[in-house]
Enzyme design. Structure first.
Site, short mmCIF file in Angstrom:
data_model
loop_
_atom_site.label_atom_id
_atom_site.label_comp_id
_atom_site.label_asym_id
_atom_site.label_seq_id
_atom_site.Cartn_x
_atom_site.Cartn_y
_atom_site.Cartn_z
N ARG A 23 0.85 -1.20 0.00
CA ARG A 23 0.00 0.00 0.00
C ARG A 23 0.88 1.25 0.00
NH1 ARG A 23 -0.67 4.86 2.29
NH2 ARG A 23 -0.36 3.98 4.38
N HIS A 46 10.24 7.01 8.59
CA HIS A 46 10.88 7.10 7.28
C HIS A 46 12.37 7.32 7.49
CE1 HIS A 46 7.33 7.64 4.40
NE2 HIS A 46 6.82 7.37 5.58
N CYS A 99 6.81 10.39 0.92
CA CYS A 99 5.74 11.38 0.97
C CYS A 99 5.97 12.43 -0.11
CB CYS A 99 5.72 12.06 2.34
SG CYS A 99 4.51 13.40 2.46
#
Length: 317
Positions: A12, A205, A236
């Site tokens: 995802r 991250h 992102c």
């Protein structure tokens, strides 16, 4: 030793920003392979608009075709009430809702103010009414690249409101890779003291190379649940220079080496991770799949045997 639970998000969060559509058959095969590795959860897909994220337009088909392994929860991201209805029809084990604690990031990413997001997600929680567990992912909890520091009071303000609605868990997200270990430790200590009844998950991250250090800081503060993405995929679009999520296999390898029980069959997971460059069509950031585990030894070069013989002979003379 403490058990650490991992949620795999590559199919995802990792796939959604890839430019080339990954075939449904490939997604199903990857989820099935990951299901055999020992994960606590796998975030399979997102029930968002196909126009918004074309990569995940096959959400229903993927959820309908995967083989569900006992003990694994198959979670999905849902952005709104319609997405929640689709997810429930697909027999998702958990619904993951998301909004940002930064107003600017929420406007950029979700195209609405935070209060609008909260109202929409609160309606989802009420309509689901306990039929399926709900987790809420709060983005930019460690900083926003447009606003800077996000005060802990803002993180707790939204966390409190979702906790009051009866959600099962909260994921605290370093969406833009701005966290550092001291900050992680402080936030984790506050969250665990405030929400002992909730499943708390940390989502890091590796944008500035501190992803694994942040995982370790969270583990040492008592956190036992983490998101990770195979190969370190993801990122992102509203964080300049942002890289992907922490690499699942790298984080699991680190914790295994330190004696933590992750429940993951690491050799099996690494075999899956080594398929990722072919799946996405480019190299991926993960390191352990390339270098091997620290316990994977290699034969010495032939010259070493010759040198041993030489020195042993000379010593005996």
């Amino acid at each position: 030793m403490t058990r650490i639970h991992f949620n795999e998000v590559s199919t995802r969060d990792g796939f959604q920003i890839e430019p080339e559509f990954i075939p449904t058959d490939t997604k199903v095969a990857l989820v099935d392979a990951l299901s055999e590795c020992g994960y606590a959860k796998i975030e399979v897909t997102s029930f968002t608009s196909p126009k918004a994220i074309p990569m995940l337009r096959d959400a229903e088909e993927v959820m309908g075709r995967i083989r569900r392994a006992p003990g694994v929860e198959y979670t999905v991201l849902v952005p709104n009430l319609r997405g929640a209805e689709r997810a429930l029809e697909s027999r998702a084990d958990e619904l993951n809702l998301v909004m940002s604690t930064s107003e600017t990031h929420n406007l950029a990413n979700l195209r609405m103010p935070r209060e609008h997001s909260f109202a929409a997600l609160a309606e989802v929680v009420r309509r689901v009414d306990g039929r399926t567990p709900i987790n809420v992912s709060l983005s930019t909890c460690f900083g926003c690249p447009m606003e800077g520091e996000v005060p802990l009071t803002e993180v707790l303000r939204f966390a409190d409101r979702f906790a009051d609605l009866g959600v099962r868990g909260l994921t605290i997200c370093d969406t833009t890779g701005m966290a550092h270990p001291a900050q992680v430790r402080a936030i984790c200590d506050s969250l665990q003291a405030r929400y002992p009844q909730l499943q708390l998950t940390l989502h890091f991250h590796n944008t500035r190379g501190m992803g694994l250090a942040n995982v370790l800081a969270a583990v040492q503060s008592g956190i036992t649940r983490f998101d990770g993405s195979l190969g370190g995929l993801g990122g992102c679009p509203y964080a300049p220079g942002a890289s992907g999520n922490i690499s699942s296999e790298d984080a699991i390898h680190m914790l295994d080496a330190m004696g933590y029980d992750t429940g993951i069959d690491l050799p099996r997971l690494l075999a899956v991770a080594r398929q990722m460059p072919a799946i996405v069509g480019h190299e991926v950031p993960g390191q352990v799949a390339k270098a091997g585990r620290i316990s994977d030894l290699h034969p010495a070069p032939p010259s070493v045997a010759e040198l041993r013989q030489h020195f042993n002979t000379n010593q005996g003379a």
